[in-house]
Design a protein around this motif. Structure first.
Motif, short mmCIF file in Angstrom:
data_model
loop_
_atom_site.label_atom_id
_atom_site.label_comp_id
_atom_site.label_asym_id
_atom_site.label_seq_id
_atom_site.Cartn_x
_atom_site.Cartn_y
_atom_site.Cartn_z
N GLN A 41 0.73 -1.21 0.18
CA GLN A 41 -0.03 0.06 -0.12
C GLN A 41 1.20 1.30 -0.19
O GLN A 41 1.26 1.97 1.14
CB GLN A 41 -0.79 -0.07 1.43
N PRO A 42 1.56 1.60 -1.14
CA PRO A 42 3.31 2.94 -1.20
C PRO A 42 1.61 3.64 -1.03
O PRO A 42 2.42 4.92 -0.55
CB PRO A 42 3.76 1.95 -1.63
N SER A 43 0.41 3.90 -1.77
CA SER A 43 0.05 5.30 -1.56
C SER A 43 -0.63 5.96 -0.23
O SER A 43 -0.87 7.30 -0.48
CB SER A 43 -1.47 5.49 -1.92
N LEU A 44 -0.14 5.00 0.63
CA LEU A 44 -0.51 5.45 2.34
C LEU A 44 0.78 6.40 2.35
O LEU A 44 0.39 6.93 3.60
CB LEU A 44 -0.50 4.64 2.94
N PHE A 45 1.44 5.97 2.04
CA PHE A 45 3.21 6.98 2.58
C PHE A 45 4.10 7.53 1.97
O PHE A 45 4.49 8.66 2.08
CB PHE A 45 3.79 5.69 3.27
N SER A 46 3.42 7.64 0.34
CA SER A 46 4.22 8.55 -0.70
C SER A 46 2.79 8.86 -1.58
O SER A 46 2.20 8.50 -2.03
CB SER A 46 5.34 8.07 -1.21
N VAL A 47 3.90 9.85 -2.75
CA VAL A 47 2.60 10.46 -3.36
C VAL A 47 3.62 10.93 -4.35
O VAL A 47 4.74 11.05 -4.28
CB VAL A 47 1.84 11.66 -2.62
N GLN A 48 3.28 11.77 -5.40
CA GLN A 48 4.19 11.71 -7.07
C GLN A 48 4.20 13.57 -6.59
O GLN A 48 2.94 14.17 -6.90
CB GLN A 48 3.85 11.35 -7.67
N ILE A 79 3.91 12.08 10.77
CA ILE A 79 3.98 12.77 9.50
C ILE A 79 5.70 11.91 8.82
O ILE A 79 6.30 12.20 9.81
CB ILE A 79 4.74 14.49 9.66
N GLN A 80 5.34 11.55 8.10
CA GLN A 80 6.99 10.82 7.65
C GLN A 80 7.68 11.44 7.05
O GLN A 80 7.38 12.87 6.85
CB GLN A 80 6.34 10.06 6.50
N PRO A 81 8.82 10.83 7.50
CA PRO A 81 10.82 11.98 6.46
C PRO A 81 10.05 12.55 5.57
O PRO A 81 10.97 13.42 5.60
CB PRO A 81 11.41 11.60 7.37
N ALA A 82 9.82 11.73 4.67
CA ALA A 82 10.99 11.79 2.92
C ALA A 82 9.50 13.31 2.86
O ALA A 82 8.49 13.15 3.37
CB ALA A 82 10.01 10.52 2.23
N ALA A 83 10.24 13.64 1.40
CA ALA A 83 9.53 14.68 1.28
C ALA A 83 8.09 14.62 0.96
O ALA A 83 6.90 15.86 0.26
CB ALA A 83 10.75 16.22 0.01
N ASN A 84 7.93 13.65 -0.09
CA ASN A 84 6.84 13.08 -1.37
C ASN A 84 6.53 12.22 0.14
O ASN A 84 5.46 11.46 -0.49
CB ASN A 84 7.96 12.51 -1.80
N SER A 85 6.11 12.20 1.32
CA SER A 85 5.62 11.59 1.85
C SER A 85 4.19 11.94 1.59
O SER A 85 3.91 13.17 2.28
CB SER A 85 5.92 11.14 3.22
N THR A 86 3.10 11.29 2.17
CA THR A 86 1.94 11.49 3.14
C THR A 86 1.62 12.36 4.43
O THR A 86 2.83 12.02 4.88
CB THR A 86 1.44 10.62 2.84
N VAL A 87 0.63 12.54 4.62
CA VAL A 87 0.60 13.66 6.36
C VAL A 87 -0.86 12.64 6.59
O VAL A 87 -2.21 12.54 5.79
CB VAL A 87 0.00 15.23 6.35
N THR A 88 -1.14 11.79 7.74
CA THR A 88 -2.52 10.86 7.96
C THR A 88 -1.89 11.46 9.21
O THR A 88 -1.77 11.75 10.28
CB THR A 88 -1.35 9.57 8.54
N VAL A 103 -7.65 9.09 7.96
CA VAL A 103 -7.35 10.39 6.13
C VAL A 103 -6.00 10.41 6.26
O VAL A 103 -4.71 11.05 7.08
CB VAL A 103 -8.69 11.31 7.53
N VAL A 104 -5.63 10.03 5.39
CA VAL A 104 -4.56 10.21 3.98
C VAL A 104 -4.43 11.25 3.53
O VAL A 104 -5.45 11.19 2.35
CB VAL A 104 -4.14 9.01 3.86
N ILE A 112 -7.75 14.13 -0.41
CA ILE A 112 -7.61 13.32 1.12
C ILE A 112 -7.40 11.56 -0.47
O ILE A 112 -8.15 12.09 -1.50
CB ILE A 112 -9.03 13.20 1.18
N THR A 113 -6.80 10.83 -0.19
CA THR A 113 -5.81 9.84 -0.70
C THR A 113 -6.79 8.67 -0.57
O THR A 113 -7.04 7.80 -1.22
CB THR A 113 -4.98 9.92 -0.82
N TYR A 114 -7.07 8.75 1.05
CA TYR A 114 -7.45 7.26 1.65
C TYR A 114 -8.07 7.65 2.87
O TYR A 114 -7.81 8.22 3.40
CB TYR A 114 -6.13 6.57 1.70
N THR A 115 -9.01 6.62 2.96
CA THR A 115 -10.39 7.26 4.67
C THR A 115 -10.24 5.62 4.79
O THR A 115 -10.48 4.78 3.72
CB THR A 115 -11.32 8.30 4.31
#
Length: 379
Positions: A41-48, A79-88, A103-104, A112-115
């Motif tokens: 489920q990479p979309s939970l943690f990173s975005v383009q 908040i994940q450390p990577a610049a392209n990370s999501t905020v949950t 809520v991602v 909102i990409t995931y709930t």
């Protein structure tokens, strides 16, 4: 003595075997929880991240989530450390404990990409199965008793395995070309011997979550007193815009704790307490090492800290129990070791049961019929 130990090993194994299988298999999945979630489920943690785009402020994201879910209150933000990370965002409704809404958000587009309900997520269910058998406090009692029995089973199994000098080589390797009965015995006894240290430590550390007295025993050993209640310091919130200060909290956290890590902003249940911000140090090879900072709600003013390096020995050791239990102590090598050992541990009740069934079905040795010779009968 060995007969008594064998009887104990057998019946404790039969009593706890099914639970051990469930706990061991679910535990093997939890060893690589983070890696598997990122993989499937990479979309939970990173975005383009669009070229040249900048991330939205945490305040703006929080306001957007609040507008979308006005009936919910924020429980915590991850908040994940990577610049392209999501905020949950994890939201709660009213004073209900648990049943959080996950809520991602995409910090670049604000979408909102995931709930989903937090307790319906796969690894949350697996963890619930591992700790409670999905049966709440009743399940916790069952897993606690089974874990305690498993510790005794491991010790008794080692005693039963211990070879005599002339059979030592036989007890150290599996005879793969043997009959099924012999092969099954080897898989149980030999594999059990090779993993007994790891699964003994895993079972023993598992008791810390099962029994409060075991947890307190840890603190008595290192601090000379039971674990103190950990609570955020008192800090009355500043009235006004409730989310206007979040970026300040995030910036100061990264300024005070300069390493890379996952940041978790947790809002207090009592309004008069400070906001708790934990940052897990992902630069360290050992997982679950967290430093904690406290901030005033509404203003973002720094209130205090609770750093891992300054904690009591008991608290530090207690923090280390989790990576020891899950195999995260030295990164990938210990994780792979823990994964293999938990899979083998799940097989031991099965192979042990087959050993027992094999002995029960063993045909009785026929007594040799004594024939009296004609000569002796005449005499």
């Amino acid at each position: 003595m060995k007969k008594l130990i064998g009887w104990l090993h057998l019946w404790l194994g039969l009593a706890s075997g099914l639970v051990v299988i469930v706990v061991a298999l679910s535990g093997s999945l939890l060893v690589f929880e983070d890696e598997l979630e990122h993989l499937f489920q990479p979309s939970l943690f990173s975005v383009q991240a669009p070229a040249g785009a900048t991330r939205m402020s945490l305040d703006a994201l929080a306001a957007m989530v609040h507008d979308k879910y006005p009936d919910y209150k924020p429980n915590n933000i991850e908040i994940q450390p990577a610049a392209n990370s999501t905020v949950t965002f994890y939201l709660k409704k009213g004073k209900e404990k648990g049943n959080l809404l996950m809520v991602v958000t995409d910090p670049y587009s604000g979408k909102i990409t995931y709930t989903a309900a937090q307790d319906k997520r796969f690894f949350v269910v697996v963890k619930n199965l591992h700790r409670y058998l999905c049966m709440g406090e009743t399940g916790k009692v069952i897993t606690g008793i089974s874990c305690s029995l498993f510790v005794i089973i491991i010790i008794s199994g080692l005693i039963l395995w211990w070879p005599k000098r002339n059979t030592r080589k036989q007890r150290m390797k599996v005879k793969w070309n043997a009959s099924f009965k012999r092969l099954n015995w080897d898989l149980h006894a030999v594999f059990g011997f090779y993993i007994h240290v790891v699964i003994f430590i895993t079972a023993l550390t598992g008791l810390v979550w099962s029994y409060k007295w075991v947890n307190n025993l840890l603190f008595y050993a290192f601090d000379g007193k039971p674990q103190a209640k950990v609570e955020a310091p008192a800090s009355k919130p500043v009235k006004g815009n409730e989310v206007a200060w979040l970026d300040k909290v995030l910036a100061e956290t990264n300024q005070r704790l300069t390493y890379n890590g996952i940041i978790n902003i947790r809002f207090p249940e009592k309004k008069e307490l400070a906001v708790t911000v934990g940052k897990e140090n992902t630069d360290r090879i050992t997982a679950h090492i967290v430093d904690v900072l406290y901030f005033q709600a509404g203003s973002g003013a720094f209130v205090g800290d609770k750093l891992f390096a300054n904690d009591t020995k008991g608290t530090q050791v207690r923090r280390m129990i989790y990576p020891i239990h899950t195999g995260g102590l030295f990164g990938w090598p210990t994780k792979i070791l823990a994964f293999i050992c938990t899979l083998i541990a799940a097989s031991l009740p099965v192979t042990g049961f087959l050993v027992w069934i094999g002995k029960k079905k063993k045909k009785p040795v026929k007594k040799k019929t004594q024939y009296v010779s004609m000569a002796s009968s005449i005499s």
